[in-house]
Design a protein around this motif. Structure first.
Motif, mmCIF file in Angstrom:
data_model
loop_
_atom_site.group_PDB
_atom_site.id
_atom_site.type_symbol
_atom_site.label_atom_id
_atom_site.label_comp_id
_atom_site.label_asym_id
_atom_site.label_seq_id
_atom_site.Cartn_x
_atom_site.Cartn_y
_atom_site.Cartn_z
ATOM 1 N N GLU A 118 7.883 -47.149 -69.347
ATOM 2 C CA GLU A 118 6.898 -46.072 -69.248
ATOM 3 C C GLU A 118 7.173 -45.188 -68.035
ATOM 4 N N LEU A 119 7.510 -45.804 -66.899
ATOM 5 C CA LEU A 119 7.782 -45.054 -65.673
ATOM 6 C C LEU A 119 9.086 -44.263 -65.802
ATOM 7 N N VAL A 120 10.096 -44.902 -66.351
ATOM 8 C CA VAL A 120 11.390 -44.241 -66.545
ATOM 9 C C VAL A 120 11.238 -43.069 -67.508
ATOM 10 N N GLY A 124 13.332 -49.464 -63.826
ATOM 11 C CA GLY A 124 11.906 -49.772 -63.790
ATOM 12 C C GLY A 124 11.365 -49.921 -65.193
ATOM 13 N N GLU A 143 8.646 -41.243 -68.037
ATOM 14 C CA GLU A 143 7.952 -40.173 -67.308
ATOM 15 C C GLU A 143 8.927 -39.409 -66.418
ATOM 16 N N LYS A 144 9.790 -40.129 -65.719
ATOM 17 C CA LYS A 144 10.776 -39.484 -64.841
ATOM 18 C C LYS A 144 11.768 -38.647 -65.646
#
Length: 181
Positions: free
Chosen positions: A165-167, A162, A169-170
């Motif tokens: 930014e999303l990765v 993804g 965060e994860k």
């Protein structure tokens, strides 16, 4: 003055070698000497051989890459925000720097697979950051978190999961769960 001239020459040689490596060309000492305007013997005196030149290039790329990540970590007071910033910096840098991406993912390059030392250095620096910022954390948890964050970043470079930014965060969430903070 002689030291500065040597450092400037070394930087120029490594810049040329990086351009060749990114283009997928073989690191040829005669070709690099020609492009820089020095004798082959000068290159051999400075780097030893092609493998020595490749090692110097990998070391420079690794240091610059890891310095950016540590800077991202140090730029945040909150541990979660620090790991989001660091993972994001790593993913972004690797996406825009073809040499770093090739080195981290083990992709074929002009000087072979050199990802092992980079992964080890990244893990060591991540653990060092945690030990400095949170000396109360158990060593086993720090080691596990540092190794996990490094391998997750490399995994997402090979097979993106993804947007960065999303990765990021994860990945930060996983690190904090490992650390139980």
């Amino acid at each position: 003055m002689a030291r500065r001239a040597r450092d400037d020459l070394r930087t120029e040689v490594l810049d040329v070698a990086e351009r060749l490596a990114v283009a997928g060309d073989r690191l040829s000492m005669p070709e690099i000497a020609r492009r820089v305007g020095v004798s082959r013997q000068t290159l051999y005196s400075e780097f030893g051989d092609r493998d020595g030149l490749a090692a110097a290039l990998v070391l420079r790329a690794t240091d610059e890459f890891l310095d950016r990540i540590i800077s991202a970590l140090d730029g945040e007071a909150d541990l979660h925000a620090a790991w989001v910033a660091a993972a994001g910096a790593a993913l972004t840098e690797a996406s825009v720097n073809p040499l770093v991406k090739a080195l981290l993912t083990g992709a074929p390059s002009a000087f072979g697979d050199r990802s092992g030392p980079i992964v080890a250095a990244a893990t060591e620096r991540a653990a060092g950051y945690l030990r400095r910022s949170r000396p109360d954390l158990p060593d086993d948890d720090v080691d596990l978190a540092a190794d996990t964050v490094t391998r997750l970043v490399v995994s997402h470079l090979v097979l993106p999961g993804g947007p960065a930014e999303l990765v990021a965060e994860k990945i930060a969430t996983v690190v904090l769960r490992i650390l139980r903070v």
